[in-house]
Scaffold this motif. Structure first.
Motif, PDB file in Angstrom:
ATOM      1  N   LYS A  19      20.854  10.209 -12.943  1.00  8.96           N
ATOM      2  CA  LYS A  19      20.842  10.135 -11.485  1.00  8.96           C
ATOM      3  C   LYS A  19      19.421   9.960 -10.941  1.00  8.96           C
ATOM      4  O   LYS A  19      19.200   9.289  -9.925  1.00  8.96           O
ATOM      5  CB  LYS A  19      21.462  11.406 -10.895  1.00  8.96           C
ATOM      6  CG  LYS A  19      22.972  11.500 -11.082  1.00  8.96           C
ATOM      7  CD  LYS A  19      23.488  12.784 -10.451  1.00  8.96           C
ATOM      8  CE  LYS A  19      24.999  12.870 -10.500  1.00  8.96           C
ATOM      9  NZ  LYS A  19      25.508  14.112  -9.860  1.00  8.96           N
ATOM     10  N   GLU A  20      18.477  10.577 -11.634  1.00  7.56           N
ATOM     11  CA  GLU A  20      17.073  10.506 -11.209  1.00  7.56           C
ATOM     12  C   GLU A  20      16.471   9.132 -11.465  1.00  7.56           C
ATOM     13  O   GLU A  20      15.665   8.642 -10.671  1.00  7.56           O
ATOM     14  CB  GLU A  20      16.282  11.582 -11.968  1.00  7.56           C
ATOM     15  CG  GLU A  20      14.804  11.603 -11.698  1.00  7.56           C
ATOM     16  CD  GLU A  20      14.098  12.610 -12.598  1.00  7.56           C
ATOM     17  OE1 GLU A  20      13.056  12.241 -13.170  1.00  7.56           O
ATOM     18  OE2 GLU A  20      14.599  13.735 -12.757  1.00  7.56           O
ATOM     19  N   ARG A  21      16.890   8.495 -12.560  1.00 13.75           N
ATOM     20  CA  ARG A  21      16.239   7.270 -13.014  1.00 13.75           C
ATOM     21  C   ARG A  21      16.977   5.975 -12.651  1.00 13.75           C
ATOM     22  O   ARG A  21      16.418   4.890 -12.810  1.00 13.75           O
ATOM     23  CB  ARG A  21      16.068   7.320 -14.541  1.00 13.75           C
ATOM     24  CG  ARG A  21      15.155   8.443 -15.029  1.00 13.75           C
ATOM     25  CD  ARG A  21      13.708   8.144 -14.697  1.00 13.75           C
ATOM     26  NE  ARG A  21      12.805   9.198 -15.118  1.00 13.75           N
ATOM     27  CZ  ARG A  21      11.620   8.982 -15.707  1.00 13.75           C
ATOM     28  NH1 ARG A  21      11.236   7.751 -15.946  1.00 13.75           N
ATOM     29  NH2 ARG A  21      10.858   9.995 -16.041  1.00 13.75           N
ATOM     30  N   PHE A  22      18.230   6.080 -12.211  1.00  9.54           N
ATOM     31  CA  PHE A  22      19.009   4.893 -11.887  1.00  9.54           C
ATOM     32  C   PHE A  22      19.526   4.968 -10.458  1.00  9.54           C
ATOM     33  O   PHE A  22      19.585   6.046  -9.860  1.00  9.54           O
ATOM     34  CB  PHE A  22      20.191   4.737 -12.853  1.00  9.54           C
ATOM     35  CG  PHE A  22      19.797   4.397 -14.262  1.00  9.54           C
ATOM     36  CD1 PHE A  22      19.681   3.075 -14.673  1.00  9.54           C
ATOM     37  CD2 PHE A  22      19.536   5.410 -15.180  1.00  9.54           C
ATOM     38  CE1 PHE A  22      19.322   2.765 -15.967  1.00  9.54           C
ATOM     39  CE2 PHE A  22      19.175   5.104 -16.484  1.00  9.54           C
ATOM     40  CZ  PHE A  22      19.063   3.781 -16.878  1.00  9.54           C
ATOM     41  N   GLU A  80      14.886   8.260 -24.366  1.00 11.53           N
ATOM     42  CA  GLU A  80      15.214   6.835 -24.270  1.00 11.53           C
ATOM     43  C   GLU A  80      15.505   6.438 -22.826  1.00 11.53           C
ATOM     44  O   GLU A  80      15.094   5.368 -22.375  1.00 11.53           O
ATOM     45  CB  GLU A  80      16.418   6.518 -25.159  1.00 11.53           C
ATOM     46  CG  GLU A  80      16.735   5.031 -25.200  1.00 11.53           C
ATOM     47  CD  GLU A  80      17.761   4.678 -26.256  1.00 11.53           C
ATOM     48  OE1 GLU A  80      17.971   3.469 -26.476  1.00 11.53           O
ATOM     49  OE2 GLU A  80      18.357   5.589 -26.866  1.00 11.53           O
ATOM     50  N   ILE A  81      16.217   7.312 -22.101  1.00 10.21           N
ATOM     51  CA  ILE A  81      16.493   7.035 -20.683  1.00 10.21           C
ATOM     52  C   ILE A  81      15.186   6.915 -19.900  1.00 10.21           C
ATOM     53  O   ILE A  81      14.995   5.981 -19.116  1.00 10.21           O
ATOM     54  CB  ILE A  81      17.388   8.140 -20.093  1.00 10.21           C
ATOM     55  CG1 ILE A  81      18.791   8.051 -20.689  1.00 10.21           C
ATOM     56  CG2 ILE A  81      17.450   8.025 -18.560  1.00 10.21           C
ATOM     57  CD1 ILE A  81      19.667   9.259 -20.382  1.00 10.21           C
ATOM     58  N   MET A  82      14.280   7.854 -20.129  1.00  6.76           N
ATOM     59  CA  MET A  82      13.007   7.827 -19.411  1.00  6.76           C
ATOM     60  C   MET A  82      12.170   6.613 -19.793  1.00  6.76           C
ATOM     61  O   MET A  82      11.482   6.026 -18.965  1.00  6.76           O
ATOM     62  CB  MET A  82      12.229   9.117 -19.688  1.00  6.76           C
ATOM     63  CG  MET A  82      12.845  10.339 -19.026  1.00  6.76           C
ATOM     64  SD  MET A  82      11.824  11.831 -19.166  1.00  6.76           S
ATOM     65  CE  MET A  82      12.035  12.231 -20.910  1.00  6.76           C
ATOM     66  N   GLY A  83      12.250   6.206 -21.060  1.00  9.26           N
ATOM     67  CA  GLY A  83      11.429   5.098 -21.519  1.00  9.26           C
ATOM     68  C   GLY A  83      11.932   3.726 -21.114  1.00  9.26           C
ATOM     69  O   GLY A  83      11.143   2.789 -20.994  1.00  9.26           O
ATOM     70  N   LYS A  84      13.235   3.592 -20.886  1.00 12.36           N
ATOM     71  CA  LYS A  84      13.811   2.255 -20.667  1.00 12.36           C
ATOM     72  C   LYS A  84      14.436   2.032 -19.292  1.00 12.36           C
ATOM     73  O   LYS A  84      14.767   0.901 -18.945  1.00 12.36           O
ATOM     74  CB  LYS A  84      14.848   1.959 -21.746  1.00 12.36           C
ATOM     75  CG  LYS A  84      14.247   1.875 -23.146  1.00 12.36           C
ATOM     76  CD  LYS A  84      15.253   1.391 -24.174  1.00 12.36           C
ATOM     77  CE  LYS A  84      14.596   1.233 -25.538  1.00 12.36           C
ATOM     78  NZ  LYS A  84      15.559   0.733 -26.558  1.00 12.36           N
ATOM     79  N   SER A  85      14.605   3.090 -18.505  1.00 10.43           N
ATOM     80  CA  SER A  85      15.315   2.943 -17.236  1.00 10.43           C
ATOM     81  C   SER A  85      14.627   1.994 -16.268  1.00 10.43           C
ATOM     82  O   SER A  85      15.286   1.333 -15.460  1.00 10.43           O
ATOM     83  CB  SER A  85      15.508   4.310 -16.587  1.00 10.43           C
ATOM     84  OG  SER A  85      14.264   4.968 -16.428  1.00 10.43           O
TER      85      SER A  85
END
Length: 209
Positions: free
Chosen positions: A62-65, A23-28
């Motif tokens: 940390k990687e996506r935001f 979900e983090i990868m899909g929506k960030s």
């Protein structure tokens, strides 16, 4: 606590963590303009999940935001759900603050609440947290517990003051529908402090702290 909870084996926990990562990868990307100043792993007891799996989620965040350098990163934990090793894993992953669900330093009060830890276990966990390098520790305490006296509550506050914790969150017990306490309350089986005693506990919280 009236938060949703249920039993889960390790496989279920890992599938949940994997779904969270997906979900983090899909929506960030929808929040690319956000400046993140606080991350809070709460609940609940996030330390019931494998430490490395939880820290993988933090790494992905940390990687996506856009995480600000001064961002406060907190994890809630109850004594009895962490080890010296897992605390080191959290610290090395970049978690800066721990929040310990003590509730009371009185073992009889903890037992009546159905807590899985003792005061000695809390002290052990607190020591481990300090040894792991955590310099920002919050401790949760509660007033208005069944059978609790003003003196017992004051004793809890004073012991925490002596530990020099950075933050104390003091809550008054609220009986929520659908909990074991509510059933006992309906059956008049809870020896709750009266309203005036609870009010005095509130005033003593301010005075002691």
């Amino acid at each position: 606590c009236d938060f949703l909870s249920g039993p889960a084996d390790e496989g279920t926990k890992m599938r949940y963590m994997e779904a969270l990562c997906q979900e983090i990868m899909g929506k960030s990307s929808k929040y690319a303009e956000y400046k993140v100043t606080s991350i809070f792993f709460g609940g609940g007891t996030p330390t019931a999940v494998d430490a490395k799996a939880l820290c993988r989620v933090l790494s992905l965040v940390k990687e996506r935001f856009d995480i600000q350098s001064e961002a406060e990163i907190t994890i809630e934990m109850n004594p009895g759900t962490v080890t010296k090793e897992s605390l080191s894993v959290y610290k090395n992953a970049g978690i800066k603050r721990v929040s310990l669900g003590l509730q009371s330093t009185n073992d009889a009060e903890l037992n009546r609440r159905g807590r899985i830890h003792t005061y000695e276990q809390f002290l052990e966990t607190y020591t481990w947290a300090r040894e792991a390098g955590f310099e920002n520790v919050n401790v949760d305490v509660m007033s208005g517990l069944p059978g609790q006296t003003i003196e017992q509550y004051e004793d809890t506050l004073k012991k925490l003051v002596e530990l020099h914790v950075e933050h104390i969150s003091a809550y008054s017990l609220i009986i929520e529908e659908g909990t074991p306490f509510f059933k006992q309350y309906e059956e008049d089986q809870l020896d709750l402090p009266d309203e005036e005693t609870e009010r005095q506990m509130y005033y003593r919280t301010e005075q002691v702290l």
